[in-house]
Design an enzyme around this catalytic site. Sequence first.
Site, short mmCIF file in Angstrom:
data_model
loop_
_atom_site.label_atom_id
_atom_site.label_comp_id
_atom_site.label_asym_id
_atom_site.label_seq_id
_atom_site.Cartn_x
_atom_site.Cartn_y
_atom_site.Cartn_z
N ARG A 277 4.18 110.50 22.96
CA ARG A 277 5.60 110.39 22.98
C ARG A 277 5.26 109.26 22.39
O ARG A 277 6.36 108.74 21.63
CB ARG A 277 6.30 110.59 23.40
CG ARG A 277 6.50 111.78 24.35
CD ARG A 277 6.25 112.62 26.12
NE ARG A 277 4.46 112.38 26.12
CZ ARG A 277 3.62 113.65 25.64
NH1 ARG A 277 4.88 114.99 25.46
NH2 ARG A 277 3.08 113.67 25.92
N THR A 278 4.98 107.72 22.95
CA THR A 278 4.60 107.06 23.11
C THR A 278 4.76 106.18 22.24
O THR A 278 6.27 105.11 21.47
CB THR A 278 4.11 106.08 24.27
OG1 THR A 278 4.40 107.08 25.69
CG2 THR A 278 4.67 104.62 24.80
N LYS B 192 -16.72 97.20 18.71
CA LYS B 192 -17.56 95.97 18.58
C LYS B 192 -17.38 95.55 19.43
O LYS B 192 -18.10 94.00 19.38
CB LYS B 192 -17.27 95.89 17.37
CG LYS B 192 -17.54 96.60 15.70
CD LYS B 192 -17.16 95.57 15.03
CE LYS B 192 -16.44 96.73 13.33
NZ LYS B 192 -15.60 95.82 12.61
N ARG C 299 -0.67 100.13 24.45
CA ARG C 299 -1.32 101.07 25.45
C ARG C 299 -2.67 100.46 24.81
O ARG C 299 -3.77 100.69 24.58
CB ARG C 299 -1.05 102.46 25.07
CG ARG C 299 -1.56 103.28 26.09
CD ARG C 299 -1.66 104.72 26.07
NE ARG C 299 0.07 104.85 26.38
CZ ARG C 299 0.91 105.67 26.48
NH1 ARG C 299 -0.59 107.04 26.99
NH2 ARG C 299 1.78 106.12 27.70
N HIS D 283 4.64 100.89 33.18
CA HIS D 283 5.30 101.87 31.86
C HIS D 283 6.24 101.30 31.11
O HIS D 283 7.31 102.27 31.30
CB HIS D 283 4.52 103.79 31.72
CG HIS D 283 4.38 103.82 30.48
ND1 HIS D 283 5.13 103.20 29.49
CD2 HIS D 283 4.47 105.66 30.22
CE1 HIS D 283 5.00 103.86 27.99
NE2 HIS D 283 4.99 105.32 29.11
N1 CP Z 1 4.94 110.04 28.37
C1 CP Z 1 4.66 109.40 27.70
O1 CP Z 1 3.61 108.53 28.23
O2 CP Z 1 3.66 110.58 26.41
P1 CP Z 1 2.10 110.44 25.89
O3 CP Z 1 1.28 109.58 26.97
O4 CP Z 1 2.16 110.98 25.02
O5 CP Z 1 2.72 109.05 25.26
#
Ligand code: CP
Length: 363
Positions: free
Chosen positions: A51-52, A80, A101, A129
């Site tokens: 999703r993100t 590396k 991320r 998040h």
């Molecule tokens: N909700 C969420 O962060 O989903 P993903 O890990 O798929 O990005």
Amino acid sequence: MRSLIDIHDFTVEEIDELIKTAGDIIDNPAKYAEKCKGKKLATLFYEPSTRTRLSFEAAMMELGGNVIGFSEASSSSASKGESVADTAKVMSAYADIIAMRHPQEGAPYVASRNASVPVINAGDGGHNHPTQTLTDLLTISREKGRLENLTVGFCGDLKYGRTVHSLIAALARYKNIKIVLISPSELAIPSYVRYEVLGKNNMEYIETTDLEAALPELDVLYMTRIQRERFEEPADYERLKDSYILTEDKLMGAKSDLAILHPLPRVNEISVKIDSDPRACYFRQVKYGKYIRMALILRLLDEADGIIAPERREDLLVNKVICQNKRCITQTEQELDQLFKVTDPENGVCRCIYCEAKVFLDK
Ligand code: CP
């Protein structure tokens, strides 16, 4: 240059503005179709995501911009040994905005200190998040019509669930929010959330292990999965993985206008039979995630272009102690300065700037 690392980087007024912009995008998508023409978003994902990452990419495309990036550390020069700081400097030469991320707590903050473009934290380990939080706030706002006067239940893995920590911190700034924390004791909310967020903001909250007993008073139920990837002992995950499963039977005692949210992915903590219940908001929540990220990208790029003046976050920094959190980015990138914010000067308490772990200063 403003980035979004922690939900507190934005004021309540700014969040309300993002929610308003997201609403306008939903109603008038054509108005926004070329707003980011000629701009590039870099998605730097060192950890898996559906999703993100893809909602960021869809968001930038729907704004008329382009996307570059990687979806796993192994396909980047991190494999590396390239540092997050160097990667951020390099990506600033290619992109106008970065979404990152990373499994280490504080990595996007390190990127923001080294990039010359805005950085968005798309999840850093079990820490924060914030764009999921913006998604959750937009979802609650649209499904309930308000962000005040709500009883919000959080159920499942409240220890490692970074979306839970960020959403509680965000809700602390709205009026008359009551929090119900439902988890096995092993997965209870971390003490820094209990004391620094719930306690310091005088939020009304209770902790319980009993989902069914808690359900009838809830306006919002935020379900989470037990996060297998954060457990050190696989046996602990096996023992706890089915702690809560929301079924039609359990929902019988809930309010008729309950909003059920889940950041997804779901494993088996919500029965698929509930998906067709109008109270199940989690697939609508996914769509809201794209719209709020469109609003966020627009805002940060406007600030970077000097169209809007950013609010600044001031930190009081010391460099005298060492963070002991194994998941902190300072553990894997040891050339980083050890930076702390003094949170309780009387008792010599400070928190790591990167991961918020608590450390005591020598007196
Ligand atoms: N909700 C969420 O962060 O989903 P993903 O890990 O798929 O990005």
